[in-house]
Design a protein around this motif. Sequence first.
Motif, short mmCIF file in Angstrom:
data_model
loop_
_atom_site.label_atom_id
_atom_site.label_comp_id
_atom_site.label_asym_id
_atom_site.label_seq_id
_atom_site.Cartn_x
_atom_site.Cartn_y
_atom_site.Cartn_z
N PRO A 174 0.83 -1.21 0.00
CA PRO A 174 0.00 0.00 0.00
C PRO A 174 0.86 1.25 0.00
CG PRO A 174 -0.80 -1.60 1.60
CD PRO A 174 0.52 -2.13 1.12
N SER A 175 0.46 2.25 -0.79
CA SER A 175 1.21 3.49 -0.88
C SER A 175 0.27 4.66 -0.60
CB SER A 175 1.84 3.66 -2.27
OG SER A 175 2.42 4.94 -2.40
N GLU A 176 0.39 5.21 0.59
CA GLU A 176 -0.45 6.35 0.94
C GLU A 176 -0.14 7.53 0.03
OE1 GLU A 176 -2.00 8.21 5.13
OE2 GLU A 176 0.15 7.90 4.90
N TYR A 177 1.12 7.68 -0.34
CA TYR A 177 1.51 8.80 -1.21
C TYR A 177 0.81 8.70 -2.56
CZ TYR A 177 4.36 11.92 -4.06
OH TYR A 177 4.78 12.91 -4.92
N ASP A 179 -1.89 7.06 -3.29
CA ASP A 179 -3.34 7.16 -3.11
C ASP A 179 -3.81 8.61 -3.03
OD1 ASP A 179 -3.58 4.43 -3.16
OD2 ASP A 179 -3.65 4.20 -0.98
N LEU A 180 -3.03 9.47 -2.40
CA LEU A 180 -3.47 10.84 -2.21
C LEU A 180 -2.96 11.80 -3.29
CD1 LEU A 180 -0.94 12.74 -0.99
CD2 LEU A 180 -1.42 11.42 1.05
N ARG A 211 -8.38 17.30 2.54
CA ARG A 211 -7.82 16.27 3.43
C ARG A 211 -6.53 15.70 2.84
NH1 ARG A 211 -13.30 14.70 3.72
NH2 ARG A 211 -12.95 12.94 2.30
N CYS A 212 -6.52 15.48 1.53
CA CYS A 212 -5.33 14.93 0.89
C CYS A 212 -4.18 15.93 0.90
CB CYS A 212 -5.66 14.50 -0.54
SG CYS A 212 -6.72 13.03 -0.63
N LYS A 215 -2.74 15.79 4.36
CA LYS A 215 -1.99 14.55 4.55
C LYS A 215 -0.68 14.58 3.78
CE LYS A 215 -1.41 10.50 6.31
NZ LYS A 215 -1.18 10.37 7.77
N HIS A 216 -0.72 15.12 2.55
CA HIS A 216 0.51 15.24 1.76
C HIS A 216 1.52 16.11 2.49
CE1 HIS A 216 2.96 17.28 -1.44
NE2 HIS A 216 3.06 16.03 -1.87
N ILE A 219 3.00 14.04 5.31
CA ILE A 219 3.96 13.04 4.82
C ILE A 219 5.31 13.69 4.54
CG2 ILE A 219 4.52 11.58 2.84
CD1 ILE A 219 1.59 10.77 2.73
#
Length: 546
Positions: A174-177, A179-180, A211-212, A215-216, A219
């Motif tokens: 999984p890659s949160e980066y 995804d956002l 939200r993204c 979050k970015h 990160i």
Amino acid sequence: MGHVTDMAGARGVWNVAAMAEKYGPLFKLQLMGSVLVVLSDPQTISRVARKTGPGPYMSKPNEVYKPLEKALTPSLPSILTAADGPYWKAVRQAAAPCFSISNLKNVMPLVLQLTKRVADRMQAAAAAAATDANNSSSAVGGLFDVSDAAKRITSDVMGHMLLGEDLQGTLWRPSEYLDLFYPVLRAQGELINNPLHLWQVWRPDVRLQKRCLAKHNAIMDGKMDRLMAHPPPDYTIAAHLLQARVNGQPLNRNQLKTEVAAFMAAGFETTSHAITWSLALLAAHPKVQQQVLEELAAQGLAAGADSMQLRDIEQADFAALPLLAAVIKESLRLCPPAPWGGTKQAPCDVTLCGHTVKKVRLTQSRRCGCDVTLCGHTVKKGTLVMMPLLAVSLSTANYGSDAMLFKPQRWLAGSKPAGTAAEGAADDDDGAADRDQQPRSAAGVGSKGGSSSSSSSSSTVPDPQTFMTGPRDCIGQALAKLELMAVLATLLGRFEFAPGPKLAQELAAAAATGQPPAAALHGLAGVHVTMQPEDGTMLLRVAPRR
């Protein structure tokens, strides 16, 4: 409002390209009381983008690119958005050695390793499809999202080059980066058209984007914490940025965070789309794909009867693959990852294409600093000049009546002049190249030559300016070219690619209305800063080569 609505949204760049075809290589748009000049002549673009030569050089104005800075808090200029000056120069000089030939030799094994991970995944998808009793005999191969795979390869490469991190995208972790990232990119695209976009909090998509964005930013703050506590390896871009000095001072934490985010985004995202569109175009043109396979097989780079001799591609092989290089260059022309190109400012009154344009402010391009003559027209000091690459690429004035056809041979020596009856006819030869054609230049991909004529009917085809030119050209273009050659050669030597259901449907619809396959790909695309599949996926059928 003027032409604001024409330029807004995911299809705005196609509207501008259509205007360029109608009005010629230089015209002006009215934007909320301001004027923007659009330039699509590649010769003139090359002239004003360079500090050497007849000029005059047009600089890159920061205010045009400020929406791209909204992905972080605080919002600061980066190597992508900063105006010419000490800061931009210091960052560029610090990072440039990372993209040298010697450094990229060390990156090649990593690119191959990551691509072979994806190949293993493709093999599994094809095997699963082969054992599926519901898989019809007319639909050979497993469906595979090549867009997702390309993003995983290029983001893993940048994780290594930028910070020395293994992001494990090609292991399908999984890659949160990832995804956002696309909500972040869409927010930036919307902000270009509407600075108040993020104030529309009643919209679900805006709330998601906010939200993204938050979050970015978090990160990137986390990456800064790790970078400050544990300095990255010397070969990384981040290590070089730590050595940058602006007026004798190092970059502060927020400046460093801004540059890391900019290199990560620009370094993985555009190249991943170039890989995606290249594979999709080849899936839509099986005869060209077969010719590329034969070229690879001649070098021992394709599976088949002599599969025991299949070997990994090396950088020394690139010069022996002129057709693959031409395919990449033609893919970049028809589907430029950054289709809006750049915006410059005239440093003085300039004559462009025979017209005089008054001093103005605003939008994405270069700004005139004095009166300048471009294409015979005078552009007044302060005017912003947009250079949209899609308009350059689709112009029949630049590439002849077959500008919308996928014709890799236009980049090979010995090809017929574009726009002749043979070349401009229906795509009955599937864009296939003659066997005896040779590359127009040793580089093949992204050649800087070939801009001596604005008409493709000459012996030299104008360069589509994919990576731009001059001091503000793409700093990572050598890496992008390496990735494109290595990834495509590795995958095409092992798999046959055919259209998936959605692309097949678009191709059929295009054929029914007499449009070429490239129109089908454009129908699936949207532009949110970059040209990408509008729904975020590109499903193709993949089958192992026998």
